[in-house]
Design an enzyme around this catalytic site. Structure first.
Site, PDB file in Angstrom:
ATOM      1  CG  HIS A  89      70.870  55.808  78.522  1.00 41.92           C
ATOM      2  ND1 HIS A  89      69.716  55.345  79.036  1.00 41.92           N
ATOM      3  CD2 HIS A  89      71.227  54.953  77.535  1.00 41.92           C
ATOM      4  CE1 HIS A  89      69.376  54.242  78.364  1.00 41.92           C
ATOM      5  NE2 HIS A  89      70.274  53.970  77.467  1.00 41.92           N
ATOM      6  CD  GLU A 129      61.376  54.408  74.629  1.00 39.24           C
ATOM      7  OE1 GLU A 129      61.092  54.923  73.559  1.00 39.24           O
ATOM      8  OE2 GLU A 129      62.504  53.919  74.876  1.00 39.24           O
ATOM      9  CG  HIS A 179      65.311  50.906  67.894  1.00 37.78           C
ATOM     10  ND1 HIS A 179      66.621  50.826  67.503  1.00 37.78           N
ATOM     11  CD2 HIS A 179      65.298  50.803  69.231  1.00 37.78           C
ATOM     12  CE1 HIS A 179      67.366  50.652  68.575  1.00 37.78           C
ATOM     13  NE2 HIS A 179      66.601  50.654  69.649  1.00 37.78           N
ATOM     14  CG  ASP A 180      68.463  51.586  64.345  1.00 36.00           C
ATOM     15  OD1 ASP A 180      69.528  52.194  64.503  1.00 36.00           O
ATOM     16  OD2 ASP A 180      68.196  50.516  64.919  1.00 36.00           O
ATOM     17  CG  ASN A 208      65.276  58.261  73.399  1.00 31.95           C
ATOM     18  OD1 ASN A 208      66.212  58.643  74.090  1.00 31.95           O
ATOM     19  ND2 ASN A 208      64.798  57.027  73.482  1.00 31.95           N
ATOM     20  NE  ARG A 227      68.487  50.616  77.913  1.00 31.04           N
ATOM     21  CZ  ARG A 227      68.210  49.420  77.428  1.00 31.04           C
ATOM     22  NH1 ARG A 227      68.322  48.348  78.202  1.00 31.04           N
ATOM     23  NH2 ARG A 227      67.851  49.267  76.181  1.00 31.04           N
ATOM     24  N   GLY A 272      65.974  59.006  68.752  1.00 27.55           N
ATOM     25  CA  GLY A 272      67.042  59.460  69.623  1.00 27.55           C
ATOM     26  C   GLY A 272      68.387  59.520  68.932  1.00 27.55           C
ATOM     27  CG  HIS A 273      72.170  56.651  67.665  1.00 22.79           C
ATOM     28  ND1 HIS A 273      73.160  56.441  68.602  1.00 22.79           N
ATOM     29  CD2 HIS A 273      72.797  56.710  66.466  1.00 22.79           C
ATOM     30  CE1 HIS A 273      74.328  56.358  67.989  1.00 22.79           C
ATOM     31  NE2 HIS A 273      74.125  56.508  66.698  1.00 22.79           N
ATOM     32  CG  HIS A 328      64.549  53.119  77.392  1.00 21.21           C
ATOM     33  ND1 HIS A 328      64.681  52.255  76.342  1.00 21.21           N
ATOM     34  CD2 HIS A 328      64.263  52.343  78.466  1.00 21.21           C
ATOM     35  CE1 HIS A 328      64.482  51.013  76.750  1.00 21.21           C
ATOM     36  NE2 HIS A 328      64.246  51.052  78.041  1.00 21.21           N
TER      37      HIS A 328
HETATM   38  N1  PXP Z   1      61.841  53.158  70.777  1.00 23.29           N
HETATM   39  C1  PXP Z   1      62.303  52.384  71.777  1.00 23.29           C
HETATM   40  C2  PXP Z   1      61.354  51.432  72.433  1.00 23.29           C
HETATM   41  C3  PXP Z   1      63.632  52.491  72.217  1.00 23.29           C
HETATM   42  O1  PXP Z   1      64.066  51.723  73.216  1.00 23.29           O
HETATM   43  C4  PXP Z   1      64.471  53.439  71.603  1.00 23.29           C
HETATM   44  C5  PXP Z   1      65.883  53.608  72.089  1.00 23.29           C
HETATM   45  O2  PXP Z   1      65.873  53.997  73.433  1.00 23.29           O
HETATM   46  C6  PXP Z   1      63.946  54.212  70.563  1.00 23.29           C
HETATM   47  C7  PXP Z   1      62.625  54.047  70.159  1.00 23.29           C
HETATM   48  C8  PXP Z   1      64.765  55.232  69.853  1.00 23.29           C
HETATM   49  O3  PXP Z   1      65.700  54.555  69.027  1.00 23.29           O
HETATM   50  P1  PXP Z   1      66.861  55.371  68.330  1.00 23.29           P
HETATM   51  O4  PXP Z   1      67.762  55.871  69.420  1.00 23.29           O
HETATM   52  O5  PXP Z   1      67.532  54.344  67.442  1.00 23.29           O
HETATM   53  O6  PXP Z   1      66.242  56.488  67.562  1.00 23.29           O
END
Ligand code: PXP
Length: 255
Positions: A50, A73, A194-195, A7, A45, A216-217, A43
């Site tokens: 971003h 996304e 996520h995370d 991401n 938005r 991503g992060h 993603h």
């Molecule tokens: N999955 C979804 C649905 C998300 O919205 C995001 C963040 O945009 C991620 C995964 C990736 O999360 P992270 O940036 O914490 O790795």
């Protein structure tokens, strides 16, 4: 094997902070794919804080040319669905958005959201786009997904990431395992995101079968220290379940 979709929103966020074109998400996407990632996620938005629409167009075209998956996304707004169809995304991950949220922080409330989701899923499937639904790791929610027409779920892994390394880790993993089993029993494939980071990823992928993680992060933060090539090599190893030492040492918070 768990595929890694990177991401790149955080690269776009850094670019936007100065209003010009540095760093360039398209260049980052090229480097990430050169380093072996199996796909790219954006993603998009509505507020474009971003990723922008133009990023989606350019990076989807790059992924198509390279023969790798492009995962778009977003929420259910018609512009997002139109864009996924226009760029020919391979996968569209539908994510609920709460006004004011810092990042995605919950999955679709099911069955309440079913009637809103169904037309979008039908449109995307009609364009030959695989649909994945972002879902909290609760079996009650997963039970409703099979009837909606989506082919995948993306399990929300923030609760697992928060529990990782604490006594709550086993229960968080059990919840993910149970959801994945319930999803597969309905013929669904399973993504997770996520995370996720180099600490918690190997345990996740060795505890349950995950088709794809989107990260991503943490990955972008690690690339600031290591560069894309070394970072991708570490995340790809983590996706194979190999333990990795991240470049970041956790700071002790002062009381
Ligand atoms: N999955 C979804 C649905 C998300 O919205 C995001 C963040 O945009 C991620 C995964 C990736 O999360 P992270 O940036 O914490 O790795």
């Amino acid at each position: 094997m768990t595929h890694l979709s990177v991401n790149l929103n955080k690269v776009a966020l850094l670019r936007n902070s100065r209003g010009a074109d540095n760093p360039d998400p398209l260049q980052a996407a090229t480097q990430v794919l050169d380093a072996g990632a199996q796909g790219i996620t954006l993603h998009w938005r509505e507020d474009e804080r971003h990723t922008r629409r133009q990023d989606v167009i350019e990076i989807a075209a790059l992924c198509r040319a390279r023969g790798v998956e492009f995962n778009l996304e977003g929420d259910l707004r018609p512009a997002l669905i139109d864009c996924a169809l226009e760029v020919g995304a391979h996968q569209c991950t539908l994510v609920p958005v709460r006004p004011g949220e810092l990042t995605s922080d919950h999955g679709w409330p099911l069955p309440a959201a079913a009637s809103a989701l169904t037309p979008a899923i039908e449109r995307l499937r009609g364009g030959d786009i695989r649909v994945s639904l972002f879902i909290d790791p609760r079996e009650e929610s997963i039970a409703y997904v099979g009837g909606l027409g989506a082919q995948r779920v993306e399990l929300y892994t923030e609760p697992y990431a928060r529990a990782f390394g604490t006594p709550a880790q086993a229960a968080a993993l059990d919840a993910l395992r149970a959801c994945a089993a319930r999803a597969r029993a309905q013929g669904l494939e399973v993504n997770a995101g996520h995370d996720l980071d180099l600490h918690n990823l190997p345990t996740l992928v060795t505890s349950l079968l995950v088709d794809e993680v989107s990260i991503g992060h943490a990955l972008v933060a690690d690339a600031l220290v290591w560069g894309w090539e070394k970072t991708l090599s570490a995340y790809l190893a983590a996706c194979r379940g190999e333990p990795c030492t991240p470049p970041r040492t956790r700071r002790q918070h002062q009381p």
